[in-house]
Design a protein around this motif. Structure first.
Motif, PDB file in Angstrom:
ATOM      1  N   CYS A 132       0.816  -1.221   0.000  1.00  0.00           N
ATOM      2  CA  CYS A 132       0.000   0.000   0.000  1.00  0.00           C
ATOM      3  C   CYS A 132       0.850   1.272   0.000  1.00  0.00           C
ATOM      4  O   CYS A 132       0.346   2.355  -0.291  1.00  0.00           O
ATOM      5  N   ASN A 133       2.139   1.162   0.306  1.00  0.00           N
ATOM      6  CA  ASN A 133       3.030   2.332   0.336  1.00  0.00           C
ATOM      7  C   ASN A 133       3.872   2.481  -0.924  1.00  0.00           C
ATOM      8  O   ASN A 133       4.617   3.456  -1.058  1.00  0.00           O
ATOM      9  N   ARG A 134       3.794   1.545  -1.832  1.00  0.00           N
ATOM     10  CA  ARG A 134       4.578   1.626  -3.071  1.00  0.00           C
ATOM     11  C   ARG A 134       3.914   2.614  -4.020  1.00  0.00           C
ATOM     12  O   ARG A 134       2.708   2.628  -4.190  1.00  0.00           O
ATOM     13  N   ARG A 135       4.741   3.454  -4.642  1.00  0.00           N
ATOM     14  CA  ARG A 135       4.230   4.510  -5.519  1.00  0.00           C
ATOM     15  C   ARG A 135       4.005   4.060  -6.961  1.00  0.00           C
ATOM     16  O   ARG A 135       3.361   4.747  -7.725  1.00  0.00           O
ATOM     17  N   GLY A 136       4.606   2.952  -7.358  1.00  0.00           N
ATOM     18  CA  GLY A 136       4.460   2.494  -8.739  1.00  0.00           C
ATOM     19  C   GLY A 136       5.549   3.027  -9.653  1.00  0.00           C
ATOM     20  O   GLY A 136       5.621   2.672 -10.815  1.00  0.00           O
TER      21      GLY A 136
END
Length: 121
Positions: free
Chosen positions: A73-77
């Motif tokens: 859920c904290n990964r920005r992509g």
């Protein structure tokens, strides 16, 4: 464990590489899509080359750590790497290659972008 057994990072079909000027002479930020399976990528190799006749001349390289240690859920992509590109400003064609690298050295298929560099007058 063998490198040949290690899973590799895979970019999505719409993955992209962009270059953003930092406002500081000689540097830029390269922003690129993360792989679809970021938990298997330790670093991304970011390489910049310039076309010199029929060959590619290496200009600079940086390694950007992946976000494997972040909760999903904290990964920005996407990830970023600041890179010294003082010689990039010369007119010509440049190539940026981003290659995902696993924890044991397995390399995924690279993401490549060519762009025309323009001389600033």
């Amino acid at each position: 464990r063998f490198v040949s057994d290690e899973p590799v990072g895979v970019f999505a079909a719409d993955a992209a590489v962009t270059v953003v000027a930092d406002g500081k002479p000689g540097t830029a930020t390269i922003r690129f899509s993360a792989v679809v399976n970021p938990e298997v990528v330790r670093t991304y190799r970011v390489e910049v080359e310039r076309r010199n006749g029929d060959a590619w001349e290496p200009l600079c390289r940086a390694d950007a750590f992946g976000d494997f240690d972040e909760l999903p859920c904290n990964r920005r992509g996407f990830l970023e790497s600041r890179i010294e590109v003082a010689r990039l400003g010369q007119a010509g064609t440049c190539r940026i290659t981003v290659t995902p690298e696993g924890f044991f050295g397995a390399l995924g298929k690279p993401l490549v972008r060519e762009l025309a560099a323009r001389r600033k007058d």
